[in-house]
Write a protein that holds these residues in place. Sequence first.
Motif, PDB file in Angstrom:
ATOM      1  N   GLY A  31       6.379  -2.049  26.005  1.00 30.84           N
ATOM      2  CA  GLY A  31       5.584  -3.426  25.849  1.00 30.84           C
ATOM      3  C   GLY A  31       5.457  -4.069  24.444  1.00 30.84           C
ATOM      4  N   THR A  32       6.310  -3.485  23.665  1.00 33.96           N
ATOM      5  CA  THR A  32       6.468  -3.674  22.334  1.00 33.96           C
ATOM      6  C   THR A  32       7.952  -4.441  21.917  1.00 33.96           C
ATOM      7  OG1 THR A  32       7.561  -1.825  21.137  1.00 33.96           O
ATOM      8  CG2 THR A  32       5.180  -1.952  21.452  1.00 33.96           C
ATOM      9  N   CYS A  33       7.792  -5.436  20.856  1.00 35.21           N
ATOM     10  CA  CYS A  33       8.970  -6.095  20.155  1.00 35.21           C
ATOM     11  C   CYS A  33       9.071  -5.339  18.814  1.00 35.21           C
ATOM     12  CB  CYS A  33       9.125  -7.678  20.294  1.00 35.21           C
ATOM     13  SG  CYS A  33       8.782  -8.440  21.914  1.00 35.21           S
ATOM     14  N   HIS A  55       2.863  -6.749  19.035  1.00 35.55           N
ATOM     15  CA  HIS A  55       2.439  -5.994  20.542  1.00 35.55           C
ATOM     16  C   HIS A  55       1.127  -6.712  20.676  1.00 35.55           C
ATOM     17  CE1 HIS A  55       1.822  -3.067  23.578  1.00 35.55           C
ATOM     18  NE2 HIS A  55       0.551  -2.827  22.801  1.00 35.55           N
ATOM     19  N   GLN A  56       0.716  -6.908  21.845  1.00 36.83           N
ATOM     20  CA  GLN A  56      -0.406  -7.675  22.163  1.00 36.83           C
ATOM     21  C   GLN A  56      -1.390  -6.708  23.044  1.00 36.83           C
ATOM     22  OE1 GLN A  56      -1.786 -10.264  21.224  1.00 36.83           O
ATOM     23  NE2 GLN A  56      -3.020 -11.380  22.897  1.00 36.83           N
ATOM     24  N   CYS A  97       4.655 -15.387  28.142  1.00 33.03           N
ATOM     25  CA  CYS A  97       5.713 -15.592  27.090  1.00 33.03           C
ATOM     26  C   CYS A  97       5.182 -15.968  25.933  1.00 33.03           C
ATOM     27  CB  CYS A  97       6.675 -16.646  27.628  1.00 33.03           C
ATOM     28  SG  CYS A  97       8.320 -16.984  26.608  1.00 33.03           S
ATOM     29  N   TYR A  98       5.158 -14.882  25.108  1.00 32.55           N
ATOM     30  CA  TYR A  98       4.399 -15.075  23.581  1.00 32.55           C
ATOM     31  C   TYR A  98       5.441 -15.619  22.741  1.00 32.55           C
ATOM     32  CZ  TYR A  98       0.532 -12.132  25.607  1.00 32.55           C
ATOM     33  OH  TYR A  98      -0.443 -11.596  26.243  1.00 32.55           O
ATOM     34  N   VAL A  99       4.786 -16.534  21.866  1.00 26.86           N
ATOM     35  CA  VAL A  99       5.709 -16.967  20.470  1.00 26.86           C
ATOM     36  C   VAL A  99       5.098 -16.174  19.513  1.00 26.86           C
ATOM     37  CG1 VAL A  99       6.428 -18.903  19.303  1.00 26.86           C
ATOM     38  CG2 VAL A  99       6.003 -19.116  21.808  1.00 26.86           C
ATOM     39  N   TRP A 100       5.722 -15.360  18.791  1.00 27.97           N
ATOM     40  CA  TRP A 100       5.433 -14.732  17.530  1.00 27.97           C
ATOM     41  C   TRP A 100       5.840 -15.140  16.277  1.00 27.97           C
ATOM     42  CZ3 TRP A 100       2.044 -10.742  18.444  1.00 27.97           C
ATOM     43  CH2 TRP A 100       2.072  -9.739  19.706  1.00 27.97           C
ATOM     44  N   ALA A 127       0.080   3.131  17.502  1.00 31.71           N
ATOM     45  CA  ALA A 127      -1.252   2.821  17.513  1.00 31.71           C
ATOM     46  C   ALA A 127      -1.862   2.468  16.335  1.00 31.71           C
ATOM     47  CB  ALA A 127      -1.883   4.277  17.857  1.00 31.71           C
ATOM     48  N   LYS A 128      -1.199   2.740  15.222  1.00 32.17           N
ATOM     49  CA  LYS A 128      -1.820   2.209  13.911  1.00 32.17           C
ATOM     50  C   LYS A 128      -1.290   0.938  13.527  1.00 32.17           C
ATOM     51  CE  LYS A 128      -2.802   7.092  12.778  1.00 32.17           C
ATOM     52  NZ  LYS A 128      -2.562   8.117  11.375  1.00 32.17           N
ATOM     53  N   ALA A 129      -0.287   0.318  14.286  1.00 30.11           N
ATOM     54  CA  ALA A 129       0.140  -0.645  13.997  1.00 30.11           C
ATOM     55  C   ALA A 129       0.254  -1.841  14.965  1.00 30.11           C
ATOM     56  CB  ALA A 129       1.901  -0.464  13.380  1.00 30.11           C
ATOM     57  N   VAL A 130      -0.771  -2.034  15.761  1.00 34.82           N
ATOM     58  CA  VAL A 130      -0.929  -2.776  16.731  1.00 34.82           C
ATOM     59  C   VAL A 130      -1.134  -4.348  16.212  1.00 34.82           C
ATOM     60  CG1 VAL A 130      -2.428  -3.555  18.778  1.00 34.82           C
ATOM     61  CG2 VAL A 130      -2.037  -1.258  18.319  1.00 34.82           C
TER      62      VAL A 130
END
Length: 419
Positions: free
Chosen positions: A289-291, A306-307, A338-341, A364-367
Amino acid sequence: MSVAELKERHMAATETVNSLRERLKQKRLLLLDTDVAGYARAQGKSPVTFGPTDLVCCRTLQGHTGKVYSLDWTTEKNRIVSASQDGRLIVWNALTSQKTHAIKLPCAWVMTCAFSPNGLSVACGGLDSVCSIFNLNSPTDKDGNLPISKMLSGHKGYVSSCQYVPDEDTHLITSSGDQTCVLWDISTGLRTSVFGGEFQSGHTADVLSYDGSHHYVNTFEHIKARDSVSISASNSRMFVSGSCDATARLWDTRAASRAVRTFHGHEGDVNSVRFFPDGNRFGTGSDDGTCRLFDIRTGHQLQVYHQQHGDSEVPHVTSIAFSISGRLLFASYSNGHCYVWDTLLAKRNHDGRKSSGWIPSAIAKAVMVHVVLNLGSLQNSHDSRISCLGLSADGSALCTGSWDTNLKIWAFGGHRRVI
């Protein structure tokens, strides 16, 4: 030496390697006194903001009768090729939405497609373990089908991704379920170099695989669209691959026997890799679930995108792309979002809440909770999973492909300039 003794020595050596890897990881973490977002904030950078009309759907390309799995733009920005479960490649005029070619494939189970740099040929691959090349200027046969101009055979597993070497119409790189990447000479149809496989520094799982299974199946439901290879535009000898072993690896085409560097951090299949415009970094998208953004010079992970979600299911990242400046990261997800970060100023969660249980422990500490825009929430968005996406060469338009059988072209609207 007996087999038991060999196994014991192998286990001991593996423990030693893992221990050294963990010590090296801790040493690197001590050197990371900030991240991209922290440095950008310290420099007084302002976050990018998007309104509902700043990125709008201006075209819907309809013609496929099956799920769309892959797409690619030509370098002159006005044509798109797409590959679908219906067993066809379609070449589209992105300005008029008209189809210029509808190519019937010998194997309907296609997973990837790509335009040649000159735009005169398209390549595709899938479960037949072959990369097929079509010359768009070739005459059709008596049944109206475009003949295959070259077949690149040699993989022992499905072809999950293909990409032409920039500015070279005679060379392309493929990735496969046989855990290798191959550099091909199209003019001869022969393999120039093989990356991974029997080599110790190669991937230890499919590059890349099916959804939930590493075996051939009788349905497309288990197949993901993959962008598992990305070639640097600034140095065409360097490319990155992503794999089901949860790693990304940097390769130099001049030294196929060993990966230049291996990048750890993800806790799931790496479905998509894409070089940053400057060629010194690259992004990844994963089943966790992360980029993530990595630096190829230091090997460090620079940022996590990450969302958080309220449910317990992890939406997988299916495909990613950077804007022409690299300031924006477009990421599609298995839940249709489709997220735009904002790659520079992704905001951390400072509200003191504990992360949800399904969020991978390593992040978990860098959401990251700030999203510039979610195309899935806009009018005329897709009705199903967005499986692939790509940006035009000039950065003015984004194309998304979906399991709803359609492609959509999104363009910057209003007073929004291309960034």
